[in-house]
Design a protein around this motif. Sequence first.
Motif, mmCIF file in Angstrom:
data_model
loop_
_atom_site.group_PDB
_atom_site.id
_atom_site.type_symbol
_atom_site.label_atom_id
_atom_site.label_comp_id
_atom_site.label_asym_id
_atom_site.label_seq_id
_atom_site.Cartn_x
_atom_site.Cartn_y
_atom_site.Cartn_z
ATOM 1 N N LEU A 89 8.195 -8.710 -5.129
ATOM 2 C CA LEU A 89 8.091 -9.664 -4.018
ATOM 3 C C LEU A 89 7.031 -9.242 -3.019
ATOM 4 C CD1 LEU A 89 11.818 -10.539 -3.156
ATOM 5 C CD2 LEU A 89 10.192 -11.877 -4.482
ATOM 6 N N TYR A 90 7.031 -7.958 -2.666
ATOM 7 C CA TYR A 90 6.099 -7.512 -1.631
ATOM 8 C C TYR A 90 4.647 -7.659 -2.073
ATOM 9 C CZ TYR A 90 6.757 -3.194 -4.391
ATOM 10 O OH TYR A 90 6.870 -2.281 -5.418
ATOM 11 N N GLU A 91 4.390 -7.519 -3.382
ATOM 12 C CA GLU A 91 3.026 -7.713 -3.882
ATOM 13 C C GLU A 91 2.608 -9.172 -3.749
ATOM 14 O OE1 GLU A 91 0.837 -8.008 -8.162
ATOM 15 O OE2 GLU A 91 2.015 -6.181 -7.837
ATOM 16 N N VAL A 92 3.486 -10.088 -4.197
ATOM 17 C CA VAL A 92 3.156 -11.511 -4.178
ATOM 18 C C VAL A 92 2.988 -12.027 -2.750
ATOM 19 C CG1 VAL A 92 3.922 -13.821 -4.825
ATOM 20 C CG2 VAL A 92 4.330 -11.903 -6.376
ATOM 21 N N VAL A 93 3.965 -11.732 -1.894
ATOM 22 C CA VAL A 93 3.902 -12.239 -0.517
ATOM 23 C C VAL A 93 2.760 -11.571 0.243
ATOM 24 C CG1 VAL A 93 5.181 -12.552 1.629
ATOM 25 C CG2 VAL A 93 6.380 -12.711 -0.548
ATOM 26 N N GLY A 94 2.539 -10.292 -0.013
ATOM 27 C CA GLY A 94 1.431 -9.597 0.639
ATOM 28 C C GLY A 94 0.082 -10.182 0.250
ATOM 29 N N GLN A 95 -0.094 -10.462 -1.042
ATOM 30 C CA GLN A 95 -1.342 -11.059 -1.507
ATOM 31 C C GLN A 95 -1.501 -12.490 -0.995
ATOM 32 O OE1 GLN A 95 -4.069 -9.770 -3.924
ATOM 33 N NE2 GLN A 95 -3.291 -8.274 -2.447
ATOM 34 N N LEU A 153 0.828 -1.207 0.000
ATOM 35 C CA LEU A 153 0.000 0.000 0.000
ATOM 36 C C LEU A 153 0.864 1.260 0.000
ATOM 37 C CD1 LEU A 153 -2.832 -1.030 2.482
ATOM 38 C CD2 LEU A 153 -3.134 -0.379 0.078
ATOM 39 N N TYR A 154 1.973 1.220 0.723
ATOM 40 C CA TYR A 154 2.895 2.351 0.751
ATOM 41 C C TYR A 154 3.495 2.597 -0.631
ATOM 42 C CZ TYR A 154 7.349 4.761 1.464
ATOM 43 O OH TYR A 154 8.417 5.617 1.357
ATOM 44 N N LYS A 155 3.835 1.534 -1.348
ATOM 45 C CA LYS A 155 4.445 1.662 -2.662
ATOM 46 C C LYS A 155 3.427 2.002 -3.741
ATOM 47 C CE LYS A 155 8.232 0.687 -3.568
ATOM 48 N NZ LYS A 155 9.480 1.490 -3.644
ATOM 49 N N TYR A 156 2.240 1.394 -3.667
ATOM 50 C CA TYR A 156 1.263 1.524 -4.733
ATOM 51 C C TYR A 156 0.222 2.622 -4.508
ATOM 52 C CZ TYR A 156 2.731 -2.998 -6.754
ATOM 53 O OH TYR A 156 3.427 -4.007 -7.346
ATOM 54 N N GLY A 157 -0.204 2.778 -3.265
ATOM 55 C CA GLY A 157 -1.376 3.603 -2.997
ATOM 56 C C GLY A 157 -2.630 2.769 -3.187
#
Length: 400
Positions: free
Chosen positions: A251-257, A115-119
Motif C-alpha cells: 500500500l505504501y508504495e502505491v499511495v506514495g507513488q 524510503l524507510y522500508k526500501y532504501g
Amino acid sequence: MGEPGIKTTAIGRVAPIGDDAEGSPLSSSSPVHAAPEVVGTTTADEIEESKTGMFAYMKTRNFYIVLLLGQVLSLCVTGTNTFSGLLSAIPFSIPAFQTLWNYILLNIVYTSFTLYKYGWKKYIHVITHDGWKYIILAFLDVEGNYFVVLAYRYTTILSAQLINFWAIVIVVTISFLILRVRYHPTQILGIIICIGGVGILIGSDHITQGSSFSGVTGSNQLKGDLFALLGATFYGLSNVAEEFLVSKKPLYEVVGQLGFWGMFISGAMTGIFDRPQYASSIWNDGKVGGYLTGYTLLLFIFYSGAPILFRLSSAAFFNLSLLTGNFWGTAIGVKVFHLKIHWMYPIAFVAIVVGHVIYYLGKSILGEARKPWLGRNQERGVSGVGTARRRVERGSELAV
C-alpha cells in the motif's frame, strides 16, 4: 515459517515468504528473504469450502468492516464536496491547486515510509521499472479530481449523482473486460438496486427543479453535469487501476507513488490551466485556509482508506459505497447550504443500503478479496492488509 499456533499455508510451499509485512516475494520490487518451507495444506479453495451458503460472507467480520469502511470513505467524499462548495461560494475555485496539497501530503507521508522500508536503491528501482504504471494512475486520478472540482463550481446535486453512477458503469465494464471479473447474479441485482436508488435521487432533484448549493440552473448546471461525467470517467479508470496495483504491491508504495507523480502532474496543471482563476479568486478571506485544510485532510484519510477497501472488496463496491454520499451530502446541505430534503431521499437511501447487502448474497467467505488475476491461491499478489493471500497464509478470518 509459520507462527506458533497458526497453520502454514499452500503459498508457503510454493514461494518464499519475506519479512516485510506488506511485501510479496513475487512482487517485482520485493526481495527474497528466506527459502520456502514445505508444510501445511490450506488453500483458498479449502477456505471458501469451509463455510458455504447464501449468507456465508455476511456471517464474517470482514463483511461489516467493508460496510463500515465504505461509509467512512463516503463521509470523507461528502466532506470534501462540502468544502468545495464552501470555497466556490467565497468565491475561491482553483481546481488543480485545490487538490495539489493532497498529493503533497500523500507524498510526504507515504514516500518517506517507502524510503524507510526500501532504501534508495530499491526505491529508484521502483521508479525506473514501475514508474510508468504510477504515472498513468496519477494522471487518471488528477484529471478525475480536476473535473469533479470544476463540476462543483456549478454545484449541482445532480452532478454528484452522475459522478457516482457513471463511475460504477466504467468500473464494472473495465473490470469485466480487462480484469476478467465475473459478477454473481446477486451482485448484478445489488448494483441495479443501488442504481435504482440513484434514479430516485435524480427524480427528486428534477421535481425540485435541480436544487443546488448555490441555486445554479440552466446552462451552467448542464456544464457542471458534463464536467461531472468526465471526472467520473477518469475516476472509474483510476479506481480499477488502483485496485489492480494494490493487489500486487504494498500500500505504501502505491499511495506514495500516486502522491509523488500526482504532485508534479497537479502542479503542472495548476500552472497551465488555473492561472485565470488565481486573479478572480479571493485570497484574503480567512476561511480559505481553513476550508483548504479541511479539504486536504479529508482527502488524505480517503486516499489512505480506499486501497484497503479495494483489497477487501472491489472497485465496484467501493463506488457503490459512495452512493450514500448523496444522502449524507444533502443532510449536511440542510444545515450548511439551507437545502430542503425531498421525501424521496430517505427511500433512495434505504434502496442503496439494501443494494449493498444484496450485493454480497451468495459470495464465499473470502468475498471479493480473492482476485481472479492473482492466481488460484493469490500467489501472484502481495501479502498485506486486507488481501486474500494473507488470509490464506495466516488462516485467520480478518485479513490484517
